[in-house]
Motif scaffolding. Structure first.
Motif, short mmCIF file in Angstrom:
data_model
loop_
_atom_site.label_atom_id
_atom_site.label_comp_id
_atom_site.label_asym_id
_atom_site.label_seq_id
_atom_site.Cartn_x
_atom_site.Cartn_y
_atom_site.Cartn_z
N LEU A 84 -5.16 -50.87 -52.50
CA LEU A 84 -4.38 -49.63 -52.53
C LEU A 84 -4.08 -49.13 -51.13
O LEU A 84 -2.95 -48.75 -50.82
CB LEU A 84 -5.11 -48.56 -53.34
N GLU A 85 -5.08 -49.12 -50.26
CA GLU A 85 -4.88 -48.63 -48.89
C GLU A 85 -3.84 -49.46 -48.15
O GLU A 85 -3.00 -48.93 -47.42
CB GLU A 85 -6.21 -48.63 -48.13
N ASP A 86 -3.86 -50.77 -48.35
CA ASP A 86 -2.87 -51.66 -47.71
C ASP A 86 -1.46 -51.34 -48.19
O ASP A 86 -0.53 -51.23 -47.40
CB ASP A 86 -3.19 -53.13 -48.02
N ARG A 87 -1.31 -51.21 -49.51
CA ARG A 87 0.01 -50.93 -50.07
C ARG A 87 0.53 -49.57 -49.62
O ARG A 87 1.69 -49.43 -49.25
CB ARG A 87 -0.03 -51.02 -51.60
N LEU A 88 -0.36 -48.56 -49.60
CA LEU A 88 0.06 -47.23 -49.15
C LEU A 88 0.49 -47.27 -47.69
O LEU A 88 1.46 -46.62 -47.30
CB LEU A 88 -1.06 -46.22 -49.35
N GLN A 89 -0.23 -48.03 -46.89
CA GLN A 89 0.13 -48.16 -45.48
C GLN A 89 1.52 -48.79 -45.34
O GLN A 89 2.30 -48.39 -44.48
CB GLN A 89 -0.93 -49.01 -44.76
N GLY A 90 1.83 -49.75 -46.21
CA GLY A 90 3.16 -50.37 -46.19
C GLY A 90 4.26 -49.38 -46.53
O GLY A 90 5.30 -49.35 -45.89
N PHE A 91 4.00 -48.53 -47.53
CA PHE A 91 5.00 -47.53 -47.91
C PHE A 91 5.16 -46.48 -46.81
O PHE A 91 6.26 -46.04 -46.51
CB PHE A 91 4.65 -46.88 -49.24
N GLU A 92 4.04 -46.08 -46.20
CA GLU A 92 4.10 -45.09 -45.12
C GLU A 92 4.85 -45.63 -43.90
O GLU A 92 5.48 -44.86 -43.17
CB GLU A 92 2.69 -44.65 -44.72
N ALA A 93 4.79 -46.94 -43.69
CA ALA A 93 5.50 -47.55 -42.57
C ALA A 93 7.00 -47.64 -42.82
O ALA A 93 7.78 -47.89 -41.90
CB ALA A 93 4.94 -48.94 -42.29
N GLY A 94 7.41 -47.43 -44.08
CA GLY A 94 8.84 -47.47 -44.40
C GLY A 94 9.24 -48.60 -45.32
O GLY A 94 10.42 -48.80 -45.58
N GLY A 95 8.25 -49.34 -45.83
CA GLY A 95 8.56 -50.42 -46.76
C GLY A 95 9.04 -49.89 -48.10
O GLY A 95 8.63 -48.83 -48.54
N PHE A 96 9.90 -50.66 -48.73
CA PHE A 96 10.43 -50.27 -50.03
C PHE A 96 9.56 -50.79 -51.16
O PHE A 96 9.43 -50.16 -52.20
CB PHE A 96 11.86 -50.80 -50.19
N ASP A 97 8.94 -51.95 -50.94
CA ASP A 97 8.07 -52.55 -51.96
C ASP A 97 6.99 -53.36 -51.27
O ASP A 97 7.05 -53.60 -50.06
CB ASP A 97 8.89 -53.43 -52.91
N TYR A 98 5.98 -53.77 -52.07
CA TYR A 98 4.82 -54.48 -51.52
C TYR A 98 4.38 -55.47 -52.59
O TYR A 98 3.97 -55.06 -53.67
CB TYR A 98 3.72 -53.47 -51.22
N LEU A 99 4.50 -56.76 -52.28
CA LEU A 99 4.11 -57.80 -53.23
C LEU A 99 2.94 -58.61 -52.68
O LEU A 99 2.87 -58.88 -51.48
CB LEU A 99 5.28 -58.74 -53.50
N GLY A 100 2.06 -59.01 -53.60
CA GLY A 100 0.92 -59.83 -53.21
C GLY A 100 1.28 -61.30 -53.12
O GLY A 100 2.17 -61.79 -53.80
N LYS A 101 0.55 -61.99 -52.24
CA LYS A 101 0.71 -63.44 -52.10
C LYS A 101 -0.38 -64.11 -52.93
O LYS A 101 -1.50 -63.58 -52.99
CB LYS A 101 0.54 -63.88 -50.64
N PRO A 102 -0.12 -65.23 -53.50
CA PRO A 102 1.16 -65.94 -53.49
C PRO A 102 2.16 -65.22 -54.39
O PRO A 102 1.79 -64.66 -55.41
CB PRO A 102 0.81 -67.32 -54.04
N VAL A 103 3.40 -65.23 -53.97
CA VAL A 103 4.43 -64.53 -54.72
C VAL A 103 4.86 -65.36 -55.92
O VAL A 103 4.79 -66.58 -55.91
CB VAL A 103 5.67 -64.19 -53.85
N VAL A 104 5.29 -64.67 -56.95
CA VAL A 104 5.84 -65.30 -58.14
C VAL A 104 7.35 -65.24 -58.00
O VAL A 104 7.92 -64.16 -57.80
CB VAL A 104 5.37 -64.56 -59.42
N LYS A 105 8.01 -66.40 -58.07
CA LYS A 105 9.44 -66.48 -57.80
C LYS A 105 10.24 -65.48 -58.63
O LYS A 105 11.07 -64.75 -58.08
CB LYS A 105 9.96 -67.89 -58.06
N ASP A 106 10.03 -65.45 -59.94
CA ASP A 106 10.83 -64.56 -60.79
C ASP A 106 10.65 -63.09 -60.40
O ASP A 106 11.62 -62.33 -60.39
CB ASP A 106 10.46 -64.75 -62.27
N GLU A 107 9.42 -62.70 -60.08
CA GLU A 107 9.18 -61.30 -59.67
C GLU A 107 9.87 -61.01 -58.35
O GLU A 107 10.52 -59.96 -58.20
CB GLU A 107 7.68 -61.03 -59.56
N LEU A 108 9.74 -61.92 -57.40
CA LEU A 108 10.35 -61.72 -56.08
C LEU A 108 11.87 -61.63 -56.20
O LEU A 108 12.48 -60.71 -55.64
CB LEU A 108 9.95 -62.85 -55.13
#
Length: 185
Positions: A84-108
């Motif tokens: 959660l802290e990592d994702r929130l940091q991404g949004f605070e930096a200006g990111g629109f979305d945050y996906l975990g690796k390995p990514v799933v092609k259809d979701e990406l």
């Protein structure tokens, strides 16, 4: 056009293969390369790893958002750090979305398509708002000019001779000139 920022060559190649044929993909191996590339080329989206050599993806995103030419460039973070802290940091930096690796092609692909559609709709709405503001300014200017004409006509009906009519014309011209500046000589 999508810029993928990934320092792991295997992950970068995997992303390129996942998105090949659907999008025009460019690769950057570091945050500095991302910033340099976005100074030279225009992109529709950035897929940004969080853990990069030198600067974190969060820092790179903040830099992108601070530059006028890339402030509206959408960023999707990709990271194995999915707390959660990592994702929130991404949004605070200006990111629109945050996906975990390995990514799933259809979701990406779905996230990319939705984000690009959102960006296009936002751009269309902004253009429409700009056009509406311009039309409103034109209408207000025209209304003011019509007001001057109507005021002149109302005053001209009260004129009893040519001299008073001439003075009314001069006064109306002055009011028009005050509103629009001096005309041709």
């Amino acid at each position: 056009r999508i810029l993928t920022v990934e320092d792991d060559p295997i992950q970068a190649k995997t992303l390129a293969l996942l998105l090949r044929g659907t999008y025009d993909i460019s690769l950057a191996a570091s945050g500095e390369e991302c910033l340099e590339t976005t100074r030279k080329e225009a992109f529709d989206l950035v897929l940004l790893d969080v853990v990069l050599p030198g600067r974190s993806g969060y820092e790179v995103c903040r830099d992108l958002k601070s530059r006028p030419e890339t402030a509206d460039l959408p960023v999707i973070f990709l990271s194995a750090n999915t707390g959660l802290e990592d994702r929130l940091q991404g949004f605070e930096a200006g990111g629109f979305d945050y996906l975990g690796k390995p990514v799933v092609k259809d979701e990406l692909v779905r996230k990319i398509d939705l984000l690009l559609a959102h960006v296009a709709e936002t751009k269309t709405l902004k253009e429409a708002a700009d056009m509406a503001a311009s039309a409103a300014m034109t209408a207000m200017t025209s209304a003011a000019e019509q007001g001057l004409v109507l005021d002149f006509m109302r005053r001209s009906f009260a004129c009893v001779d040519a001299r008073s009519l001439a003075m009314g014309i001069v006064a109306a011209a002055r009011r028009f000139g005050q509103r629009h500046g001096p005309g041709p000589v």
